[in-house]
Write a protein that holds these residues in place. Structure first.
Motif: not given
Ligand SMILES: *Cc1c(COP(=O)(O)O)cnc(C)c1O
Length: 363
Positions: A154-179
């Motif tokens: 899972v590669l998260e594309d976080c280009a539009q979502a710096h600082g967003a969270t889901i279940e209090n966990k930062m996007i960009g820390t869910w997948g194997d890597a994040a961009s």
């Protein structure tokens, strides 16, 4: 009243002294590439995310490509991407030699629809790239479950979502890597192109770092061939200066969205926020059947709007060879004709939002 779609000038004016000093230091030290400035920002952004590694690079398209390469995805592989995104998400897959496989988006949240993913998985599928679209976190808990079941990255594309969270966990820390992209108009923007890659996986981190810097980790140890994709020090120093403000800027975006929602709820389709999520409103996107007419009328009243994006990815000319029809991606096909992005930035005032809403109500 004249209201621009984004106003980067007003933000600069607020922090002008700090920014000017940051740029000046880099120039006086002639520390243009490499060294302490990118390193400092990498550490700061890794801390911000709570990720083990953050590797800077030239832009948010390179970061997707480099991470795919670092995960050894290429020729003959398939990668699942949302049918609605900025082209980089699909382009990066093609550029490493793999095939983008499009999946339609959710009716409510504009992100990849997890219930449609499994039917697109084949023996060639290697990864899923969820995009946290418009600032809304994709449904990561479900996507991670599917990825585990089929052994996909899972590669998260976080280009539009710096600082967003889901279940209090930062996007960009869910997948194997994040961009991440730090293009000037993003929620955290440089004054030119900039990007970066987050991961907790030391192997992906090292490989990505090598690829971004000619295959070397230290000078002249070219273990592999790489490319030149570096964050320069002026951009890094600007990003370091701006990062401490991001939380506050995000809070203001969310407040602005809330006010828009209150004023427009009964008039047009307003954005919903996924349960247990922090939507960071990179864009504030409404839907209405007479979109083009509304856009024209708003412009006549001095209000600049935009469309993100006018054509869903599968229907772009560059993917014409797939011969997709509207039935393949009905939600994306419908929404591309109805979406309209209203002005959205932290400094937007209550007065401006009320003015915009009133023009929409009266139309
Ligand atoms: C902006 C953006 C990118 C690419 O970022 P650049 O820095 O412009 O290359 C990738 N994906 C999405 C969803 C974006 O919005």
């Amino acid at each position: 009243m004249n209201i621009p779609f984004v106003d980067l000038k007003i933000q600069y004016q607020h922090i002008k002294l700090e920014i000017d000093n940051a740029i000046q230091s880099v120039i006086e030290e002639t520390a243009f590439i490499g060294g302490k400035y990118p390193k400092k920002f990498e550490q700061e952004f890794a801390n911000f995310l709570g990720a083990n590694h953050f590797i800077s690079c030239a832009n948010g398209t390179d970061s997707l490509e480099i991470l795919l390469q670092a995960m050894e995805i290429g020729e003959g592989d398939e990668v699942i991407v949302p049918a609605f995104s900025w082209i980089s998400t699909a382009e990066a897959v093609s550029n490493v030699g793999a095939k983008p496989v499009f999946v339609d988006i959710e009716n409510d949240f504009y992100c990849i629809n997890p219930t449609l993913i499994e039917q697109k998985i084949t023996s060639k599928t290697k990864a899923i790239i969820p995009v946290h679209f418009y600032g809304q976190p994709a449904n990561m808990p479900t996507i991670i479950k599917i990825a585990k079941k089929y052994n996909l990255k899972v590669l998260e594309d976080c280009a539009q979502a710096h600082g967003a969270t889901i279940e209090n966990k930062m996007i960009g820390t869910w997948g194997d890597a994040a961009s991440f992209s730090f293009y000037p108009g993003k929620n955290l923007g440089a004054y030119g192109d900039a990007g970066g890659m987050a991961t907790n996986d030391i192997n992906i981190a090292e490989k990505a770092k090598r690829i971004a810097n000619h295959g070397q980790l230290s000078k002249h140890d070219h273990l592999i061939e790489g490319r030149n994709s570096r964050l320069d020090s002026i951009q890094a120093s600007i990003l370091s200066t701006k990062l401490p403000y991001l939380f506050d800027w995000t809070t203001k975006r969310i407040q602005n969205a809330k006010l828009y929602n209150e004023l427009l709820n009964d008039i047009v389709v307003t954005p919903k926020i996924r349960e247990n999520s922090k939507h960071v409103f990179h864009l504030y996107v409404i839907r209405t059947k007479n979109r083009d007419k509304l856009q024209q009328e708003l412009l006549q009243n001095g209000i600049q709007t935009a469309i993100h994006y006018p054509t869903a990815l599968p229907f772009l000319p560059c993917y014409a060879n797939y011969n997709f029809s509207e039935k393949d991606f009905p939600i994306s096909f419908q929404f591309q004709k109805e979406i309209l992005s209203l002005p959205m930035y932290p400094e937007l005032s209550e007065k401006q939002i009320t003015y915009i809403a009133n023009k929409i109500i009266k139309k």
